[in-house]
Design an enzyme around this catalytic site. Structure first.
Site, PDB file in Angstrom:
ATOM      1  N   GLU A 217       0.829  -1.202   0.000  1.00 20.87           N
ATOM      2  CA  GLU A 217       0.000   0.000   0.000  1.00 20.87           C
ATOM      3  C   GLU A 217       0.865   1.255   0.000  1.00 20.87           C
ATOM      4  OE1 GLU A 217      -3.222  -0.093   2.860  1.00 20.87           O
ATOM      5  OE2 GLU A 217      -3.231  -2.278   2.893  1.00 20.87           O
ATOM      6  N   MET A 280     -10.449  -3.885  -0.537  1.00 20.44           N
ATOM      7  CA  MET A 280     -10.685  -3.426   0.838  1.00 20.44           C
ATOM      8  C   MET A 280     -11.878  -2.464   0.911  1.00 20.44           C
ATOM      9  SD  MET A 280      -6.697  -3.131   2.086  1.00 20.44           S
ATOM     10  CE  MET A 280      -6.054  -2.450   0.548  1.00 20.44           C
TER      11      MET A 280
END
Length: 428
Positions: A217, A280
């Site tokens: 990320e 997510m």
């Protein structure tokens, strides 16, 4: 399986009697801590085969049958009524259980501190029968290509005993924060990258991991293609071992979406390279932000609708939170809300004698209360209704399944409804 929302004046005994189920079964299914003090607005799962539907204004046999995937003749026959019989409002119809859909489910576990808590071990063991993958979070990549291991405790044995694939989650975290510089090194320095891949292979063999899962990320936008190249290289390497490759993706709604969380993730490329992705789809309401639903159904749908335009739907696991938040009002930037389980949320509402409301647009329950210091709080969480809405979306969009962040938070209704809706795929 029936979802019942508690109304004013109702008791666990009266509800059990109405559905002709033993009181003990109702208490056990919902793990009621104080069965004699139900909360108005609390959603209960009624452990029956099939469900009941009460006729609403404007309903007819044909419209009701379409809601449940039946013919109107079947519905009439099941309920022993004439197909031409008018249906008065409030009339109860029995709906047989629907055919289960095959789907995959992942559960992340995040050990914290110097040891794995017994609660987390118990939670993993209880969830494992409903999981395809179990994912200890996380192996942290280091700048020299080595790995910092998480506490694994008994997780490999729990996975093996339940025919669950052990997922090796690897992150670009340093001091528990995602690092774009670490990502840059791993994706661009070939000597370190090769050492990194060698360490992954040897570690996966050591513990029996069969899916390698990259959760990289906050990557630099200029490392987007480098990440794609790395995944192609990793896929070729892991395929030789017979392992799966998966990635975690930020919840985007378009390919050119700006922001540090989004620009390093190429949905189309991941869809072509890896075996599956976890998107997510949570944290709209988050610990450092204002009070709102954690995974409102509208934004979740928007993300997944875009995702299936770039990635085959059967490669997508919808991310789902197993928690809610308790915010102190008014929201002050910089303040942090408290994460709570769905069971904790209900207990807070019970202790403060407040009713639970349900936001139909977000498809999420919430309530407000005042603490002992007179401060107002707002709580958003998950319940049987909200998780059923997500299960319906999985089936509507023909997704691979769902990935839970994270185990260790009590939500018994989720597992009951999962079992009602799906046949869990076991790959081990």
């Amino acid at each position: 399986m029936q979802i019942h929302v508690v109304q004013q004046g109702q008791s666990v005994y009266g509800i059990a009697q109405a559905y002709n189920v033993p009181v003990e079964d109702l208490i056990r299914a919902n793990e009621l801590q104080a069965p004699n003090e139900l909360v108005v607005g609390q959603a209960l799962v009624i452990p029956i085969i099939g469900s009941y539907y009460w006729v609403q204004p404007g309903d007819n046999l044909f419209s009701i049958s379409r809601k449940f995937g039946l013919s109107y003749q079947q519905l009439a026959n099941i309920n022993r009524i004439n197909v031409n019989q008018p249906l008065p409002v409030g009339f109860r119809l029995y709906i047989p259980p629907q055919k289960k859909t095959s789907a995959e489910f992942n559960g992340y576990v995040e050990p914290r501190g110097a040891s794995v808590s017994q609660n987390l071990i118990d939670s993993a063991r209880e969830a494992a029968p409903y999981l395809t993958y179990l994912a200890p979070f996380s192996f942290q990549a280091l700048r020299d290509g080595s790995l910092k291991e998480p506490l694994l405790n008994d997780f490999p044995n729990i996975a093996k005993a339940n025919n669950v694939v052990l997922m090796m989650v690897i992150t670009n975290q340093e001091q528990d924060q995602f690092s774009d510089e670490l990502g840059r090194i791993l994706l661009n320095d070939m000597a370190i990258q090769n050492r990194f891949l060698n360490n992954i292979v040897s570690t996966a063999k050591k513990y029996g991991f069969r899916d390698i899962h990259f959760d990289f990320e906050f990557l630099r936008p200029e490392d987007r293609e480098a990440y794609n190249r790395f995944l192609r290289k990793a896929k070729q390497r892991f395929s030789q071992e017979g392992w799966l490759l998966s990635t975690a993706l930020a919840p985007k709604t378009r390919a050119d979406q700006k922001g540090k969380w989004y620009e390093g993730h190429d949905y189309k490329a991941h869809g072509e390279i890896v075996d599956f992705v976890v998107i997510m789809t949570y944290e709209w309401g988050y610990s450092g932000g204002p009070a709102m639903a954690v995974s409102p159904i509208g934004p979740v749908r928007e993300v997944l609708t875009y995702a299936i335009s770039e990635i085959p739907s059967k490669k997508i696991l919808m991310g789902q939170n197993l928690y809610g938040y308790d915010w102190t009002l008014p929201f002050v930037p910089g303040s942090i809300s408290k994460a709570i389980s769905p069971q904790e949320a209900i207990e807070i509402a019970r202790q403060h004698k407040v009713s639970i409301s349900y936001d139909q647009e977000a498809q999420a329950p919430y309530f407000r209360y005042f603490d002992s210091e007179g401060k107002q709080h707002e709580v958003w969480f998950e319940d049987a209704r909200s998780i059923q809405a997500k299960f319906n979306l999985i089936k509507e969009l023909n997704l691979r399944g769902m990935s839970y962040w994270k185990l260790g938070l009590s939500f018994p209704q989720n597992w009951l409804l999962l079992n009602e809706n799906f046949e869990v795929v076991k790959r081990a």
